[in-house]
Design a protein around this motif. Structure first.
Motif, mmCIF file in Angstrom:
data_model
loop_
_atom_site.group_PDB
_atom_site.id
_atom_site.type_symbol
_atom_site.label_atom_id
_atom_site.label_comp_id
_atom_site.label_asym_id
_atom_site.label_seq_id
_atom_site.Cartn_x
_atom_site.Cartn_y
_atom_site.Cartn_z
ATOM 1 N N LYS A 147 0.781 -1.269 0.076
ATOM 2 C CA LYS A 147 -0.059 0.220 0.220
ATOM 3 C C LYS A 147 0.670 1.247 0.031
ATOM 4 O O LYS A 147 0.572 2.311 -0.756
ATOM 5 N N ALA A 164 -7.353 4.815 0.089
ATOM 6 C CA ALA A 164 -6.985 5.232 1.456
ATOM 7 C C ALA A 164 -7.454 4.558 2.720
ATOM 8 O O ALA A 164 -7.053 4.277 3.563
ATOM 9 N N ARG A 165 -8.653 3.851 2.109
ATOM 10 C CA ARG A 165 -9.440 2.843 3.481
ATOM 11 C C ARG A 165 -9.137 1.380 3.206
ATOM 12 O O ARG A 165 -9.982 0.675 3.896
ATOM 13 N N VAL A 166 -8.544 0.997 1.905
ATOM 14 C CA VAL A 166 -8.354 -0.317 1.718
ATOM 15 C C VAL A 166 -7.395 -0.907 2.801
ATOM 16 O O VAL A 166 -6.215 -0.498 3.005
ATOM 17 N N ARG A 167 -7.624 -1.969 3.407
ATOM 18 C CA ARG A 167 -6.658 -2.808 4.313
ATOM 19 C C ARG A 167 -5.275 -2.939 3.504
ATOM 20 O O ARG A 167 -5.028 -3.557 2.557
#
Length: 401
Positions: A77, A192-195
């Protein structure tokens, strides 16, 4: 890692796939515009244009070990997010280059800086996204990962090309440069909020160890990538030389054929064998290059671009499934970087060599050379399909379901 159900695999990869699509729109927008800007505005010849276009792929190649190890050691990420920032900064470099149009040499060098920044961003985004998706859905779904990330990349090329032409017509190259500076930042909001996945390695792996594991599939990818490279760098110049008008439809034809093949036939490498599918795909790509070489009307060139996209579409995951089977699991991002590095080598060499050939034999000659080069990938596919079966490095990397 247990394999999620098919629908869940797609949903798990969707934000990453969308972020890749948004980021790679910036590359698609430049394809039909940048060569003409270098030629018409800055007065550069085909060799210089080939060098500038090819530089992106050369830098991407050199940065693959760094990008792969960063993703494996620090997290995929982080690699994707960093890549979007590099890609956006390339647009700022393009804007700065416009202040020096009166001194073309200076302007070209600033464009070169933009290409370097773009290459670093592309390397981090592509390598990180592949590793991230593999970490979320498992290496047993490697075929699906390559299919959908590929759809995102080449869908961005297909839609980005006419978008770039439209923006250039309305606001000039400054508008394209501004779009390149803004669009990659939209990808940040998507992921932004993906694991995040945990780093897969605790220490840096020498690049040559993974490179050797994917050597033969990578060589097949390199040779089959030449057709794509020639469309990227020279189809706009071919249309201009023959006064055929807007070349953006050639990029769209390539991209739509590429995506259609992935959607309807993307399961075949796993079902029939990656190398066997690559064998047929490469043959189709050769025919596409020959169509462009012999084209006397833009319609034939569009058909050639579509056949090139159709063939290249499944050559990539075909050879790629063979590469993943040979790679150690703890270096998934680096292994994907090593595999894609072969494409970088091909694209980095294709543009300047084809540019030199075009200067001597004419722009159309590059597509005959492309057909001959792509045909060499048939030998690699035959070796992988019917040669001695490779010993996989780990049992979990069998055929994807």
């Amino acid at each position: 890692m247990a394999s999620p159900p098919g629908g869940h695999v797609f949903l798990a990869m969707l934000p990453i796939t969308l972020a890749v699509f948004i980021s790679f729109l910036t590359i698609g927008m430049q394809m039909p515009v940048l060569p003409l800007h270098l030629h018409d505005t800055l007065g550069m010849g085909t060799l210089v244009i080939g060098l500038v276009i090819g530089l992106q792929f050369a830098v991407a190649l050199l940065s693959r070990p760094w990008a792969g190890n960063l993703a494996d050691l620090r997290g995929a990420k982080r690699a994707v997010i960093t890549g979007t920032l590099f890609a956006a900064s390339s647009g700022l470099a393009y804007l700065a280059s416009l202040a020096f149009v009166a001194t073309p040499a200076t302007s070209v060098w600033i464009v070169v800086l933009g290409r370097i920044l773009l290459a670093l961003g592309e390397s981090l985004i592509a390598t990180g996204a592949l590793g991230w998706a593999l970490g979320l859905v498992g290496p047993q779904n490697a075929g699906k990962v390559m299919v959908w990330v590929g759809i995102a990349i080449y869908g961005a090329y297909a839609l980005g090309a006419p978008l770039g032409v439209a923006v250039n017509a309305q606001w000039g190259f400054a508008g394209v440069a501004g779009a390149v500076g803004v669009i990659p930042l939209l990808a940040l909001a998507v992921v932004a909020r993906v694991r995040a996945i945990a780093p897969s390695a605790s220490r840096r792996t020498p690049f040559y160890k993974v490179l050797g594991a994917v050597l033969w599939p990578g060589m097949g990818l390199a040779l089959s990538s030449v057709g794509f490279g020639l469309i990227t760098a020279f189809i706009a110049l071919l249309f201009a030389a023959r006064q055929w008008g807007n070349a953006s439809l050639a990029f769209t034809a390539f991209g739509l054929a590429f995506i259609g093949a992935r959607i309807f036939f993307g399961h075949l490498p796993d079902k029939l064998g990656g190398a066997k599918v690559a064998l047929v795909s490469v043959a189709v790509e050769v025919v596409g290059q020959l169509f462009i070489w012999r084209a006397q009307t833009p319609s034939f060139a569009y058909v050639g671009a579509a056949l090139t996209g159709l063939g290249y579409s499944l050559a990539y995951p075909g050879f790629g499934v063979e590469a993943v089977r040979r790679a150690p699991p703890q270096t998934r991002s680096l292994a994907m970087g090593a595999y894609v590095a072969f494409m970088d080598i091909a694209l980095g060499l294709t543009s300047p060599l084809a540019g030199a050939l075009a200067g001597v034999q004419g722009i159309g000659s590059v597509y005959l050379a492309g057909a001959i080069t792509v045909a060499l990938a048939l030998i690699i596919a035959l070796r992988l399909a019917f040669g001695t079966p490779a010993t996989t490095t780990h049992a979990s990397l069998g055929r994807t379901p």
